[in-house]
Write an enzyme that holds these catalytic residues in place. Structure first.
Site, PDB file in Angstrom:
ATOM      1  N   ASP A  97       0.850  -0.972   0.039  1.00 60.99           N
ATOM      2  CA  ASP A  97       0.222  -0.038  -0.087  1.00 60.99           C
ATOM      3  C   ASP A  97       0.875   1.141  -0.002  1.00 60.99           C
ATOM      4  OD1 ASP A  97      -2.076  -1.853   0.185  1.00 60.99           O
ATOM      5  OD2 ASP A  97      -2.921  -1.046   2.043  1.00 60.99           O
TER       6      ASP A  97
ATOM      7  N   HIS B 111       3.774  -2.066   3.222  1.00 57.62           N
ATOM      8  CA  HIS B 111       3.718  -0.702   2.388  1.00 57.62           C
ATOM      9  C   HIS B 111       5.213  -0.417   1.652  1.00 57.62           C
ATOM     10  CE1 HIS B 111       1.070  -0.549   5.893  1.00 57.62           C
ATOM     11  NE2 HIS B 111       0.364   0.327   5.097  1.00 57.62           N
TER      12      HIS B 111
END
Length: 694
Positions: A503, A646
């Protein structure tokens, strides 16, 4: 006081002496006439001089001092005399005619005291006159004008030299008396009667009041017919020209449309009756700025409102509609003098509703995404120029929207075939399936009836990879744009698989290192990218796509979606889709909400893809420790897991470089979310959240 009385007595004596002389002369003349009349005659009666007229009054009037007397018999005319305290009697006028009884002295000077008297005359001689006369203190009337304005009747007057204040009077036509309206100070020379009613006929006057409280007269002939200023409702372009509309005005006998160009003079466009409340300028030239106004007219009296600015604007030409994968595309040819264009769509009641403005004059198309497959829509386009709108055809262009199918899966089986499946489409009458070898060109594989949404392709060769797309056929015989593409999977459904997801990226260093390790081990992952970062890291996105990774939507500004309005939510997602598609050529089919916040109807009902959550949270953003991330994945990995990381941190990239080969060594296939769901037989639905493939 005694001195004033003495002066008055002296002046009076002088006046009496003057009139005594005048009276003696008249009396002597009368005696001579009488002596003559005593002579016998046998012809006509003897004409005698008229009797002395009785003075009635001397008073202020709007244009001077008005003197009135009683007419006498045998008079052929009258002489009017005037004197002051410092002068003797002076003849100021002669009027002919026995019936004359008034005269207005227009030479009187303001703030002066005058005595007036009158004698009568004929061929026989003159009468006597009142030697005392009538005293008047003359106060001149201000010169008054009366005009109409937008807010009422404007009364203006000239400055009066001795006035300490002014009194405004009004008399409505037919009324018996004047009504006091307002008293103003001597520094004010205009007043607006805002209580005037449209159509009212009235006289207005202004009187000067001196310091001693004495009031002068007023000009009583200042008549006016008040007309309200016509309220211009709107103007619009028609097939004939620019049409102006206005509200009715009470008392108006007719209306006149006038116009002028910038810096030009007003000119008449058209005059219409008071029953007509609209008129068309048929001579307007496209692109020329016009000022339009409307006059209300009653006889010689008029009133008009402020002007509106109007332009004749030509309508767009060659309006067309076309099916897009996500909506209806409306296109048109531009016209000169356009500022921008507006797209209109008919609502359920058949009323035109504006759905889009281009905001510029260089855009000639718009895609309406607010459509439902199977429904028909009617569109038209108008030109806007300088706040003026062109006409547009009431019939418009009608098209049935049929959505492109969504290709769900293309699953390879050990029996050496590929089962392709797609979603049913409302309004479709059939489907056309296309196939290609990866790296080749699409060709038609087959056409299928509307009820069939799967097809088993047996013409496959082991070891080769194929891609498929599908189109829906419309009732008009045309086909929708192609669906999304699906590649035939070479996954072994009997072996465990995991979906690594990243993400908040892309970034430069971390994303590049992650892609390097994925490419080295022929592994794939899903990247949920933030739209505002897409353009800056287009290289990383393009590379991930070419490595058969999946690009998902993580909103444009990484906002909490549950706090947004429907329009804001749609924009966050669609703008991110648009930017990703500009790089990869395809739109995302998955979405992950920032912070995992999705549990509202606003998000669920307005998200056009499945919502992907996670089952393993590494919390890499918190620890920023590669070892901690690796250990967490090793202890929580399982078949069908979706792992959250991430790609902003180098610590996450270091962890990925360790965990990818370890997972492969444990027998896991590293795949995208969509691949894993297909392989596990899970058909995801839009607006539904999925945390794993279990």
């Amino acid at each position: 006081m005694k001195k004033k009385i003495a002066v008055f007595l002296i002046i009076s004596c002088v006046f009496i002496a003057s009139f005594s002389i005048l009276a003696y002369a008249n009396t002597n003349q009368a005696r001579q006439s009488a002596t003559t009349q005593e002579q016998p005659t046998t012809t006509a009666p003897v004409l005698v001089a008229p009797a002395t007229p009785n003075l009635v009054y001397a008073k202020n009037s709007g244009y001077g001092v008005k003197v009135k007397w009683q007419p006498v018999e045998n008079a052929e005319g009258y002489n009017i005399y005037r004197r002051t305290a410092a002068t003797g009697w002076i003849l100021i006028a002669t009027v002919n005619g026995q019936g004359k009884s008034t005269y207005t002295d227009k030479t009187a000077v303001n703030a002066s005291d005058y005595f007036y008297t009158v004698d009568a005359f004929n061929k026989a001689g003159r009468s006597g006159s009142n030697s005392t006369g009538i005293l008047i203190h003359y106060i001149s009337a201000p010169v008054t004008t009366v005009t109409n304005s937008k807010t009422g009747v404007v009364i203006s007057w000239t400055q009066h030299p001795t006035a300490t204040k002014y009194k405004i009077y009004k008399k409505v036509e037919g009324a018996s008396s004047w009504k006091h309206v307002k008293t103003l100070n001597n520094a004010t020379f205009t007043y607006t009667d805002k209580k005037a009613v449209s159509g009212e006929r009235a006289y207005y006057g202004v009187a000067a009041v001196e310091n001693n409280g004495v009031r002068g007269s007023l000009q009583k002939d200042k008549f006016n017919v008040f007309l309200s200023a016509p309220v211009i409702k709107k103007y619009k372009n028609t097939s004939l020209g620019v049409k102006v509309y206005w509200e009715p005005v009470a008392g108006a006998e007719k209306y006149r449309i006038i116009r002028k160009t910038e810096g030009g003079k007003w000119e008449k466009v058209k005059t219409v009756s008071n029953k007509t409340l609209g008129g068309t300028d048929k001579n307007a030239v496209p692109g020329v700025k016009y000022y339009y106004s409307v006059k209300a007219i009653a006889g010689k009296y008029t009133n008009r409102n402020s002007a509106i600015v109007g332009y004749k604007v030509e309508a767009p030409k060659a309006i067309k509609t076309k099916l897009e994968s996500n909506g209806v595309k409306i296109s048109w040819q531009g016209v000169q003098h356009a500022d921008y264009y507006a797209v209109y769509k008919k609502d359920g009641a058949g009323k035109w509703v504006k759905i889009h403005s281009t905001k510029n004059n260089s855009t000639f198309s718009y895609t309406d995404k607010n459509v439902v497959s199977g429904a028909s829509y009617t569109y038209t386009v108008a030109t806007w120029y300088k706040k003026g709108k062109s006409i547009y055809g009431s019939e418009g262009k009608t098209i049935q929207f049929v959505a492109s199918p969504k290709l769900i899966s293309a699953v390879y089986s050990p029996q050496n075939n590929v089962t392709v499946s797609w979603s049913a489409v409302n309004g479709a009458v059939g489907y056309k399936l296309y196939k290609k070898e990866v790296g080749g060109k699409y060709a038609v594989l087959t056409e299928l009836p509307v009820g069939q949404t799967t097809f088993v392709d047996t013409a496959v060769v082991a070891g080769k990879e194929y891609a498929y797309v599908v189109k829906a056929k419309t009732a008009a015989g045309t086909f929708t744009p192609k669906s999304n593409s699906k590649k035939s999977s070479t996954l072994d459904p009997n072996k465990p698989m995991i979906a690594l997801t990243f993400d908040d990226g892309p970034s430069n260093s971390a994303t590049t290192r992650i892609l390097n390790v994925l490419e080295k081990h022929n592994a794939r992952a899903t990247f949920f990218v933030v739209g505002s970062r897409v353009d800056s890291y287009s290289y990383q996105i393009k590379r991930a796509y070419n490595l058969k990774c999946e690009i998902g939507n993580h909103s444009y500004g990484h906002k909490t979606l549950t706090s947004l309005s429907v329009d804001s939510l749609k924009w966050e997602l669609s703008e991110t889709d648009r930017r990703i598609q500009a790089i990869t050529g395809v739109s995302p089919v998955l979405m992950r909400p920032p912070g995992g916040s999705y549990k509202t109807d606003t998000v669920r009902k307005n998200t056009p893809y499945p919502i992907i959550m996670w089952s393993v949270d590494t919390r890499d953003w918190e620890s920023r420790n590669a070892t901690a991330v690796v250990n967490h994945i090793k202890s929580h990995a399982y078949d069908g897991a979706i792992i959250l990381m991430h790609d902003l941190y180098d610590s996450t990239a270091a962890a990925t470089e360790i965990i990818v080969p370890w997972l492969i060594s444990q027998g896991y296939q590293l795949v995208t979310v969509s691949e894993m769901m297909e392989a596990k037989g899970i058909q995801m639905q839009n607006g539904v959240a999925y945390s794993s493939a279990r």
